[in-house]
Structure formats: structure tokens, C-alpha cells
Design a protein around this motif. Structure first.
Motif, mmCIF file in Angstrom:
data_model
loop_
_atom_site.group_PDB
_atom_site.id
_atom_site.type_symbol
_atom_site.label_atom_id
_atom_site.label_comp_id
_atom_site.label_asym_id
_atom_site.label_seq_id
_atom_site.Cartn_x
_atom_site.Cartn_y
_atom_site.Cartn_z
ATOM 1 N N GLY A 6 0.815 -1.210 0.000
ATOM 2 C CA GLY A 6 0.000 0.000 0.000
ATOM 3 C C GLY A 6 0.845 1.255 0.000
ATOM 4 O O GLY A 6 0.567 2.215 -0.735
ATOM 5 N N ILE A 7 1.885 1.274 0.812
ATOM 6 C CA ILE A 7 2.788 2.427 0.854
ATOM 7 C C ILE A 7 3.473 2.603 -0.499
ATOM 8 O O ILE A 7 3.543 3.714 -1.040
ATOM 9 N N TRP A 8 3.953 1.508 -1.071
ATOM 10 C CA TRP A 8 4.613 1.563 -2.381
ATOM 11 C C TRP A 8 3.634 2.012 -3.465
ATOM 12 O O TRP A 8 3.962 2.851 -4.309
ATOM 13 N N PHE A 9 2.419 1.481 -3.446
ATOM 14 C CA PHE A 9 1.372 1.834 -4.411
ATOM 15 C C PHE A 9 1.121 3.342 -4.402
ATOM 16 O O PHE A 9 1.164 4.008 -5.442
ATOM 17 N N TYR A 10 0.876 3.893 -3.215
ATOM 18 C CA TYR A 10 0.622 5.331 -3.127
ATOM 19 C C TYR A 10 1.860 6.142 -3.518
ATOM 20 O O TYR A 10 1.758 7.163 -4.202
ATOM 21 N N TYR A 11 3.025 5.691 -3.109
ATOM 22 C CA TYR A 11 4.270 6.384 -3.450
ATOM 23 C C TYR A 11 4.443 6.486 -4.965
ATOM 24 O O TYR A 11 4.723 7.570 -5.499
ATOM 25 N N VAL A 12 4.274 5.376 -5.677
ATOM 26 C CA VAL A 12 4.445 5.365 -7.134
ATOM 27 C C VAL A 12 3.417 6.271 -7.805
ATOM 28 O O VAL A 12 3.765 7.068 -8.684
#
Length: 161
Positions: free
Chosen positions: A118-124
Motif C-alpha cells: 500500500g505504501i509503495w502503491f501510493y508512493y508510485v
């Protein structure tokens, strides 16, 4: 895929876990939460699997719609709303484990998969300017509304099998 792996963890252990921990849950949860839990989550594995199956179909359709039509309009908000609920849901597993001071179904995949993804998804999406922070904030109530519209009926339908 991460949703499926997370829910497989829950499916595998939920029935036995609930049977083992039901009384303790009733004692530790606030009365209203205990009543909600008993009415909605004390189900057999096959009933819970029906709920997961329908959720998987909905998430898959939202993903396919965004893939085919682009990350725009209604498709964007459906996808972001569902993702926001899934991401926030992962934190409820951690809260349950802390409250009960033990393993709870879904906590392992929440910590190891859902939250990091989730953190990676939002970051990208933020880095590529596909969304901004306001889209994340808007997606939370959108997801809650979607969830509130279909989840109670889904749980009721699954409990009949």
C-alpha cells in the motif's frame, strides 16, 4: 494478488480461530463491537469464502476497468476507493492483534504484504503525478460508501449458505 493471499490467510484459519477465541472477544470488545462481530463474522469457512470470492470479483473488475479505460473518472474512484478500504483494513488486523494480545487472522499478511504494498502503491502513483494527496483523502470516504453499500448484504447472503 495481495488481496487474494491476505484473504487466503483469513480463510484458512478464521473458523477455528473464532471458535477458539469467541468468548474472549466478547469479553474484550466493547458491547456494540462484540454484537457487530457476532452478527457478521461468526461464520463457517465456506460462508466466509463466498464473501471473499465476491470481493475478489469486484476488485478484479475494478482493476480491469482501470486497465482498459485508464485511470480516469468513475473507474479511478472505484479503484482508489476499494484500495483505500483494503489498505486501511490491514491496520484493523494489527489493532485486533494488539487488543487481544495474540495472533489474529490476517495480521501476518497485513504486516508483510498489504501495508508495504500500500505504501509503495501510493508512493508510485504520487511520484508519477497520477494522483495527489487529495485523491487519497477523497478515496477513503468513497471506499467506505462502496463498502457500506454492498458488504452488509453480502454478509447476510453468505450467512444463508
Amino acid at each position: 494478488m495481495i488481496f487474494a493471499v491476505h484473504d487466503f490467510e483469513e480463510i484458512i484459519v478464521v473458523e477455528k480461530w473464532i471458535a477458539t477465541n469467541k468468548q474472549d472477544l466478547k469479553n474484550k470488545l466493547p458491547k456494540r463491537a462484540a454484537h457487530f462481530f457476532e452478527n457478521n463474522f461468526a461464520m463457517k469457512t465456506h460462508q466466509f469464502s463466498i464473501v471473499v470470492y465476491v470481493e475478489f470479483i469486484i476488485i478484479s473488475c475494478a482493476t480491469l476497468l482501470v486497465y482498459l479505460n485508464g485511470f480516469i473518472g468513475l473507474y479511478k474512484w472505484l479503484y482508489l476507493g476499494l484500495f483505500a478500504v483494503l489498505f486501511l483494513h490491514s491496520f484493523t488486523h494489527i489493532g485486533q492483534a494488539i487488543l487481544l494480545n495474540r495472533y489474529t487472522p490476517g495480521v501476518l499478511t497485513s504486516v508483510l504484504l498489504l501495508i508495504p504494498y500500500g505504501i509503495w502503491f501510493y508512493y508510485v502513483l504520487l511520484q508519477k503525478n497520477i494522483i495527489d494527496y487529495s485523491a487519497i483523502l477523497i478515496s477513503v470516504p468513497v471506499g467506505i460508501i462502496i463498502f457500506a453499500l454492498f458488504f452488509p448484504a453480502l454478509m447476510k447472503a453468505a450467512s444463508k449458505y
